[in-house]
Design an enzyme around this catalytic site. Sequence first.
Site, PDB file in Angstrom:
ATOM      1  N   ASP A   1      27.548  48.390 -16.328  1.00 51.25           N
ATOM      2  CA  ASP A   1      26.989  49.117 -15.193  1.00 51.25           C
ATOM      3  C   ASP A   1      27.938  48.855 -14.030  1.00 51.25           C
ATOM      4  O   ASP A   1      28.034  47.739 -13.524  1.00 51.25           O
ATOM      5  CB  ASP A   1      25.572  48.603 -14.919  1.00 51.25           C
TER       6      ASP A   1
ATOM      7  N   LYS B   1      23.852  55.809  -5.559  1.00 54.66           N
ATOM      8  CA  LYS B   1      24.424  54.828  -4.634  1.00 54.66           C
ATOM      9  C   LYS B   1      25.761  55.341  -4.063  1.00 54.66           C
ATOM     10  O   LYS B   1      25.770  56.350  -3.389  1.00 54.66           O
ATOM     11  CB  LYS B   1      24.561  53.487  -5.352  1.00 54.66           C
TER      12      LYS B   1
ATOM     13  N   TYR C   1      20.206  44.457 -12.602  1.00 56.51           N
ATOM     14  CA  TYR C   1      19.206  45.209 -11.842  1.00 56.51           C
ATOM     15  C   TYR C   1      17.859  45.062 -12.575  1.00 56.51           C
ATOM     16  O   TYR C   1      17.800  45.162 -13.807  1.00 56.51           O
ATOM     17  CB  TYR C   1      19.630  46.673 -11.722  1.00 56.51           C
TER      18      TYR C   1
ATOM     19  N   ARG D   1      18.480  72.267 -19.413  1.00 55.55           N
ATOM     20  CA  ARG D   1      18.304  70.963 -20.071  1.00 55.55           C
ATOM     21  C   ARG D   1      19.445  70.688 -21.048  1.00 55.55           C
ATOM     22  O   ARG D   1      19.732  69.546 -21.376  1.00 55.55           O
ATOM     23  CB  ARG D   1      16.934  70.878 -20.774  1.00 55.55           C
TER      24      ARG D   1
HETATM   25  N1  LCS Z   1      22.012  49.978 -11.871  1.00 53.33           N
HETATM   26  C1  LCS Z   1      22.088  49.261 -10.750  1.00 53.33           C
HETATM   27  C2  LCS Z   1      23.138  48.197 -10.628  1.00 53.33           C
HETATM   28  C3  LCS Z   1      21.198  49.491  -9.709  1.00 53.33           C
HETATM   29  O1  LCS Z   1      21.310  48.762  -8.594  1.00 53.33           O
HETATM   30  C4  LCS Z   1      20.207  50.500  -9.871  1.00 53.33           C
HETATM   31  C5  LCS Z   1      19.212  50.788  -8.805  1.00 53.33           C
HETATM   32  C6  LCS Z   1      20.161  51.211 -11.073  1.00 53.33           C
HETATM   33  C7  LCS Z   1      21.088  50.939 -12.049  1.00 53.33           C
HETATM   34  C8  LCS Z   1      19.149  52.292 -11.305  1.00 53.33           C
HETATM   35  O2  LCS Z   1      19.533  53.444 -10.661  1.00 53.33           O
HETATM   36  P1  LCS Z   1      18.516  54.625 -10.253  1.00 53.33           P
HETATM   37  O3  LCS Z   1      17.765  54.974 -11.499  1.00 53.33           O
HETATM   38  O4  LCS Z   1      17.624  54.094  -9.209  1.00 53.33           O
HETATM   39  O5  LCS Z   1      19.424  55.716  -9.816  1.00 53.33           O
HETATM   40  N2  LCS Z   1      19.172  49.808  -7.799  1.00 53.33           N
HETATM   41  C9  LCS Z   1      18.290  49.701  -6.865  1.00 53.33           C
HETATM   42  C10 LCS Z   1      18.227  48.597  -5.990  1.00 53.33           C
HETATM   43  O6  LCS Z   1      18.979  47.603  -6.015  1.00 53.33           O
HETATM   44  N3  LCS Z   1      17.214  48.761  -5.165  1.00 53.33           N
HETATM   45  O7  LCS Z   1      16.558  49.931  -5.372  1.00 53.33           O
HETATM   46  C11 LCS Z   1      17.181  50.611  -6.499  1.00 53.33           C
END
Ligand code: LCS
Length: 398
Positions: A186, A211, A114, A61
């Site tokens: 972001d 992603k 998002y 951690r």
């Molecule tokens: N930032 C962006 C621009 C995202 O598209 C997402 C997730 C996140 C942060 C969060 O990331 P995670 O915690 O899921 O790793 N985007 C998603 C989407 O467009 N559809 O499902 C998840």
Amino acid sequence: MTSKPCRYGYATKAIHAGEESLPRTGPLIPPIYQNSTFRFASADECVIGFTDEGSDSVYTRWGNPTQSVLEAKIAALEGSEDALATASGMAAISTALLTLLECGDHIVAMDSLYSASHNLLNEDLSRMGIETTFIDGTDTNEFEQAIRTNTKAIYIESPANPTLKLVDIRACAEIAQSHRITTIIDNTFASPCGQQPIALGIDIVLHSMTKYLSGNGTVIAGVIAASAEFVERAKTQVLRNFGGVISPFNAWLTFHGIATLPLRFARHCDNAHQVATFLQSHPAIEWVGYPGLPSHPQHQLAKRQMQSFGGMVAFELKGGVEAGRQLVNSIRLCSLAVSLGDVRTLICHPASTTHLHISAEARRRSGITDGLVRLSVGLENAEDIISDLNQALPLTAV
Ligand code: LCS
């Protein structure tokens, strides 16, 4: 782990950066430290473990050597002093915001974000006494107008999810600097291959590594790339106590994913350009949003601040909710799935799926119109993706 300036080209960095501290003899691939704790031979060694130098070899951690090599690679790719990997993109976003903000602070954010990031600002942080003003952000003057005496940060996504709107990153950073406000972006949609915001004056860069960075749809992970001072504070004051740390296995998978990021991203961009060009000529489609198309209202800005335009394409179907439902029910090669940046082409129509139970008015406020479809263009042959969309789209305008 703090990065050192690296003279190599981007593809070389994607493969080799982060490995500088590894011995020249031994496994070619950095090993995975799949352990929760580390042992010490003596009390003195244990004391060293609790200093900065040894803190990735005490308790996972606190850090882990597999996490450290990943962080050094990200810092090299983003051009930041340091990086901090987290359990998810949302853990990166919440850790960065909780490091920066306290009760009574104000933040200016884009309204196209998002959905979970929007909710975090609008609901969770507001519950803790941190207020957000949401603006469109495509006109940079809006940032200046929204700033108050207690504004601590500007938070943007560019390109934004799901609208693919852009912010003039350099202009936004200059306004923030003149008010001594921290800027956070972001950068998930662009990936570090498509855009390097630190060179444009941004202070803190965030990614959902779920992603493009990991790239294979196998991982949930996030990262903060920023100054060594900010990363240290985020790690010691927030991440260790809130606990949203990355697992060694996910860090290891992401580390390997990044080695092919430049290759994959070039193909994502090329395929997306071909798909967007096809969609633009289709009679059932009202408009197509892709920063690489001259028809994107901010194409000139995209050319100034992005190295390449990414794999995300948004478009509006003429037939609204029903046309979107029919499209996602008719695709064969593309997959109806949330997330993005996968090797497979993913399609999503928020109004008939993820946002079905949200009022049309609330949807519209966050840029989600009835016929909006978001495509994460994958690495298949472009002609196969186009042919699948072609057979699934209505022959003529609805
Ligand atoms: N930032 C962006 C621009 C995202 O598209 C997402 C997730 C996140 C942060 C969060 O990331 P995670 O915690 O899921 O790793 N985007 C998603 C989407 O467009 N559809 O499902 C998840």
